[in-house]
Design a protein around this motif. Structure first.
Motif, PDB file in Angstrom:
ATOM      1  N   LEU A 290      -9.143  13.179  -2.694  1.00 21.55           N
ATOM      2  CA  LEU A 290      -7.786  13.190  -3.234  1.00 21.55           C
ATOM      3  C   LEU A 290      -6.904  12.318  -2.353  1.00 21.55           C
ATOM      4  N   VAL A 291      -6.380  11.252  -2.938  1.00 23.61           N
ATOM      5  CA  VAL A 291      -5.607  10.259  -2.190  1.00 23.61           C
ATOM      6  C   VAL A 291      -4.134  10.369  -2.595  1.00 23.61           C
ATOM      7  N   PRO A 292      -3.279  10.904  -1.722  1.00 26.73           N
ATOM      8  CA  PRO A 292      -1.856  11.033  -2.052  1.00 26.73           C
ATOM      9  C   PRO A 292      -1.190   9.668  -2.254  1.00 26.73           C
ATOM     10  N   VAL A 293      -0.242   9.620  -3.173  1.00 25.14           N
ATOM     11  CA  VAL A 293       0.553   8.416  -3.415  1.00 25.14           C
ATOM     12  C   VAL A 293       1.986   8.728  -2.975  1.00 25.14           C
ATOM     13  N   SER A 294       2.510   7.956  -2.026  1.00 25.12           N
ATOM     14  CA  SER A 294       3.823   8.241  -1.447  1.00 25.12           C
ATOM     15  C   SER A 294       4.958   8.044  -2.449  1.00 25.12           C
ATOM     16  N   HIS A 295       4.887   6.968  -3.237  1.00 25.97           N
ATOM     17  CA  HIS A 295       5.922   6.685  -4.229  1.00 25.97           C
ATOM     18  C   HIS A 295       5.418   5.584  -5.155  1.00 25.97           C
ATOM     19  N   TRP A 296       6.195   5.332  -6.197  1.00 25.25           N
ATOM     20  CA  TRP A 296       5.824   4.324  -7.194  1.00 25.25           C
ATOM     21  C   TRP A 296       6.909   3.246  -7.200  1.00 25.25           C
ATOM     22  N   PRO A 297       6.738   2.211  -6.368  1.00 18.68           N
ATOM     23  CA  PRO A 297       7.796   1.220  -6.149  1.00 18.68           C
ATOM     24  C   PRO A 297       8.015   0.242  -7.296  1.00 18.68           C
ATOM     25  N   GLU A 298       7.080   0.152  -8.211  1.00 19.40           N
ATOM     26  CA  GLU A 298       7.207  -0.826  -9.305  1.00 19.40           C
ATOM     27  C   GLU A 298       6.222  -0.487 -10.409  1.00 19.40           C
TER      28      GLU A 298
ATOM     29  N   ARG B   2       0.845  -1.196   0.000  1.00 22.09           N
ATOM     30  CA  ARG B   2       0.000   0.000   0.000  1.00 22.09           C
ATOM     31  C   ARG B   2       0.878   1.243   0.000  1.00 22.09           C
ATOM     32  N   VAL B   3       0.514   2.220  -0.839  1.00 20.40           N
ATOM     33  CA  VAL B   3       1.338   3.423  -1.008  1.00 20.40           C
ATOM     34  C   VAL B   3       0.525   4.702  -0.845  1.00 20.40           C
ATOM     35  N   GLU B   4      -0.662   4.606  -0.260  1.00 23.23           N
ATOM     36  CA  GLU B   4      -1.496   5.809  -0.117  1.00 23.23           C
ATOM     37  C   GLU B   4      -1.179   6.554   1.173  1.00 23.23           C
ATOM     38  N   GLY B   5      -1.551   7.829   1.182  1.00 22.10           N
ATOM     39  CA  GLY B   5      -1.500   8.626   2.402  1.00 22.10           C
ATOM     40  C   GLY B   5      -2.923   8.971   2.814  1.00 22.10           C
ATOM     41  N   GLY B   6      -3.080   9.760   3.866  1.00 24.81           N
ATOM     42  CA  GLY B   6      -4.417  10.169   4.287  1.00 24.81           C
ATOM     43  C   GLY B   6      -5.090  11.021   3.234  1.00 24.81           C
ATOM     44  N   TRP B   7      -6.334  10.762   2.966  1.00 21.97           N
ATOM     45  CA  TRP B   7      -7.039  11.453   1.891  1.00 21.97           C
ATOM     46  C   TRP B   7      -7.541  12.811   2.358  1.00 21.97           C
ATOM     47  N   ARG B   8      -7.853  13.650   1.390  1.00 20.18           N
ATOM     48  CA  ARG B   8      -8.375  14.981   1.694  1.00 20.18           C
ATOM     49  C   ARG B   8      -9.432  15.360   0.663  1.00 20.18           C
ATOM     50  N   THR B   9     -10.171  16.401   0.965  1.00 21.46           N
ATOM     51  CA  THR B   9     -11.170  16.906   0.030  1.00 21.46           C
ATOM     52  C   THR B   9     -10.515  17.877  -0.937  1.00 21.46           C
ATOM     53  N   GLY B  10     -11.272  18.341  -1.904  1.00 21.50           N
ATOM     54  CA  GLY B  10     -10.772  19.304  -2.880  1.00 21.50           C
ATOM     55  C   GLY B  10     -11.924  20.092  -3.480  1.00 21.50           C
ATOM     56  N   GLU B  11     -11.599  20.886  -4.455  1.00 20.63           N
ATOM     57  CA  GLU B  11     -12.624  21.698  -5.115  1.00 20.63           C
ATOM     58  C   GLU B  11     -13.520  20.823  -5.989  1.00 20.63           C
ATOM     59  N   PRO B  12     -14.840  20.956  -5.859  1.00 21.84           N
ATOM     60  CA  PRO B  12     -15.746  20.213  -6.753  1.00 21.84           C
ATOM     61  C   PRO B  12     -15.429  20.533  -8.212  1.00 21.84           C
ATOM     62  N   LYS B  13     -15.704  19.581  -9.071  1.00 23.47           N
ATOM     63  CA  LYS B  13     -15.367  19.722 -10.483  1.00 23.47           C
ATOM     64  C   LYS B  13     -16.540  19.255 -11.339  1.00 23.47           C
ATOM     65  N   ARG B  14     -16.735  19.915 -12.457  1.00 26.69           N
ATOM     66  CA  ARG B  14     -17.806  19.508 -13.375  1.00 26.69           C
ATOM     67  C   ARG B  14     -17.471  18.153 -13.982  1.00 26.69           C
ATOM     68  N   LEU B  15     -18.458  17.259 -13.972  1.00 27.57           N
ATOM     69  CA  LEU B  15     -18.256  15.913 -14.492  1.00 27.57           C
ATOM     70  C   LEU B  15     -18.156  15.924 -16.011  1.00 27.57           C
ATOM     71  N   ASP B  16     -17.361  15.017 -16.552  1.00 27.06           N
ATOM     72  CA  ASP B  16     -17.259  14.888 -18.001  1.00 27.06           C
ATOM     73  C   ASP B  16     -18.587  14.439 -18.603  1.00 27.06           C
ATOM     74  N   LYS B  17     -19.335  13.648 -17.827  1.00 25.47           N
ATOM     75  CA  LYS B  17     -20.622  13.132 -18.283  1.00 25.47           C
ATOM     76  C   LYS B  17     -21.584  13.132 -17.107  1.00 25.47           C
ATOM     77  N   PRO B  18     -22.795  13.707 -17.265  1.00 25.41           N
ATOM     78  CA  PRO B  18     -23.760  13.723 -16.152  1.00 25.41           C
ATOM     79  C   PRO B  18     -24.094  12.307 -15.682  1.00 25.41           C
ATOM     80  N   VAL B  19     -24.349  12.200 -14.392  1.00 26.82           N
ATOM     81  CA  VAL B  19     -24.696  10.913 -13.784  1.00 26.82           C
ATOM     82  C   VAL B  19     -26.116  10.986 -13.252  1.00 26.82           C
TER      83      VAL B  19
END
Length: 248
Positions: A114-122, A75-92
């Motif tokens: 938004l889920v940070p990725v610490s590094h890309w090990p492979e 597992r390579v994730e960090g603690g997640w956070r919120t962000g600015e809402p964004k217009r969807l490419d396609k309505p749901v």
């Protein structure tokens, strides 16, 4: 013979009527679903990136759980956070119960986790998984898979792979042991400013829904009845021919 044919028609009409009631009983769309992501499902990422963005039709619960897993299972994730809402490419489109009927609502805005990725090990197939609860109390779970083909990057100094699981609050909510979430995600070490959560609609009670196995069972019973009725009237023609032959 007419009575047999009439019985067969009645059976078919009854079967069609039952299926007409059962099939539209519950729309397939869930609430708070994943509507958009960056990277997108089954895409290829050729450069290291700082985070994975998941956009939902409503803000994820404060105790939502996210993981990003490398091909080896690390597992390579960090603690997640919120962000600015964004217009969807396609309505749901999602469905809500209004006056005893399901009515659709279209969503054009995505609320990010938004889920940070610490590094890309492979290089290889990475999986971003999510578990949260919608404002109506329904579970929202799923996975996003993408392939990483970029350069391998080292882990940050002092970094330790996360090993925690879903919180007790999330587990209770998924098991429907508590009230639906009403607050935006609380701030953590990697979270940005807290955002206001849109008004939460009151929990709705869904109508009784017949289980999925009952539909094919009704089809089997209906077909069996029709075949049985057809078999009963099949010997009628040979009997008439024998009588005509005896008269001659």
């Amino acid at each position: 013979m007419r009575s047999v044919v009439s019985a067969s028609k009645i059976a078919v009409l009854a079967l069609v009527a039952v299926l007409g009631v059962v099939l539209p009983a519950h729309p397939a769309s869930a609430h708070g679903q994943l509507a958009m992501s960056d990277p997108v499902q089954d895409s290829t990422v050729d450069k290291p990136r700082a985070e994975v963005a998941l956009y939902f039709t409503e803000q994820p619960a404060s105790f939502a759980w996210f993981t990003v897993t490398a091909p080896s299972g690390l597992r390579v994730e960090g603690g997640w956070r919120t962000g600015e809402p964004k217009r969807l490419d396609k309505p749901v489109q999602e469905y809500f119960m209004v006056d005893g009927k399901f009515e659709p609502r279209s969503y054009n805005t995505g609320f990010p986790a938004l889920v940070p990725v610490s590094h890309w090990p492979e290089q290889g197939l990475y999986t971003a998984a999510y578990q949260t609860v919608a404002s109506d109390g329904e579970a929202v779970k799923g996975q996003l898979r993408f392939t990483y083909s970029g350069p391998v990057t080292p882990a940050p100094a002092g970094w330790t792979a996360p090993a925690t699981g879903p919180s007790e609050a999330l587990t209770r909510a998924l098991n429907k042991e508590g009230a639906p979430p009403t607050a935006a995600p609380t701030q953590g070490p990697t979270q940005g400013p807290q955002q206001a959560q849109p008004p939460v609609p009151a929990p709705v009670k869904t109508p009784f829904v017949l289980t999925d196995w009952l539909i094919p069972a009704l089809l089997i019973v209906g077909v069996g009845l029709m075949v049985g009725l057809a078999a009963r009237r099949a010997p009628v023609q040979p009997e008439k021919k024998r009588r005509k032959a005896a008269l001659r």
